[in-house]
Design a protein around this motif. Sequence first.
Motif, mmCIF file in Angstrom:
data_model
loop_
_atom_site.group_PDB
_atom_site.id
_atom_site.type_symbol
_atom_site.label_atom_id
_atom_site.label_comp_id
_atom_site.label_asym_id
_atom_site.label_seq_id
_atom_site.Cartn_x
_atom_site.Cartn_y
_atom_site.Cartn_z
ATOM 1 N N GLN A 1 3.838 -0.981 -5.810
ATOM 2 C CA GLN A 1 2.722 -0.384 -5.071
ATOM 3 C C GLN A 1 1.409 -0.826 -5.713
ATOM 4 N N ASN B 1 -6.655 0.380 3.914
ATOM 5 C CA ASN B 1 -5.895 1.164 2.936
ATOM 6 C C ASN B 1 -6.163 0.701 1.509
ATOM 7 N N THR B 2 -6.300 -0.612 1.327
ATOM 8 C CA THR B 2 -6.564 -1.156 -0.008
ATOM 9 C C THR B 2 -7.935 -0.717 -0.495
ATOM 10 N N ASN C 1 -4.108 -2.907 6.247
ATOM 11 C CA ASN C 1 -3.943 -3.112 4.805
ATOM 12 C C ASN C 1 -5.293 -3.216 4.110
ATOM 13 N N MET D 1 -7.613 2.977 -1.366
ATOM 14 C CA MET D 1 -6.804 3.222 -2.552
ATOM 15 C C MET D 1 -7.509 2.781 -3.829
ATOM 16 N N THR E 1 0.828 -1.208 0.000
ATOM 17 C CA THR E 1 0.000 0.000 0.000
ATOM 18 C C THR E 1 0.866 1.264 0.000
ATOM 19 N N CYS F 1 -5.219 -9.256 2.076
ATOM 20 C CA CYS F 1 -4.429 -8.299 2.855
ATOM 21 C C CYS F 1 -3.905 -8.937 4.138
#
Length: 154
Positions: free
Chosen positions: A73, A95-96, A92, A99, A42, A87
């Motif tokens: 990334q 954040n995933t 994670n 993102m 990430t 993840c």
Amino acid sequence: MKQVLFVCLGNICRSPMAEAVMRDLIEKRGLSDQIKVDSAGTSNYHIGEPPHKGTKAKLQEFGITTSGMQARQLRSSDLHNFDYIVCMDESNVANTIEMLRAEGDVKIFRFLDLTTHKKDVPDPWYTGDFQETYELCLEGCEALLNRILDDFKK
């Protein structure tokens, strides 16, 4: 063809370990033409770097290679290119999802939710315990592979 992406923070410890373990399991079962595996981070901290020396050393103990692996990334196209985005910890996952703008996407999940542990994979970058990470990756990869094989039957 099913595609798996393992995700951690920097993509040099946990996710490449899971990627290498999963590739090894897939190869040993003769499934390399049916399942593809990759990993990403990430963060952009280690882009282009090989797996951490502790990850490589631990995998070498079990005859598992990290040859050709480089940190990258997470990118927006990953949401569409992978069937499973796995993840290493709850951070994670969050954040995933952020993102990839993938709120509620069921293909993004925490790795050990497939096991009886129901916890995060500790980051050996901080703990120094690559053995624990390996054991959890092996257990998680076996559980994930069983899930994928079940999904093939559907």
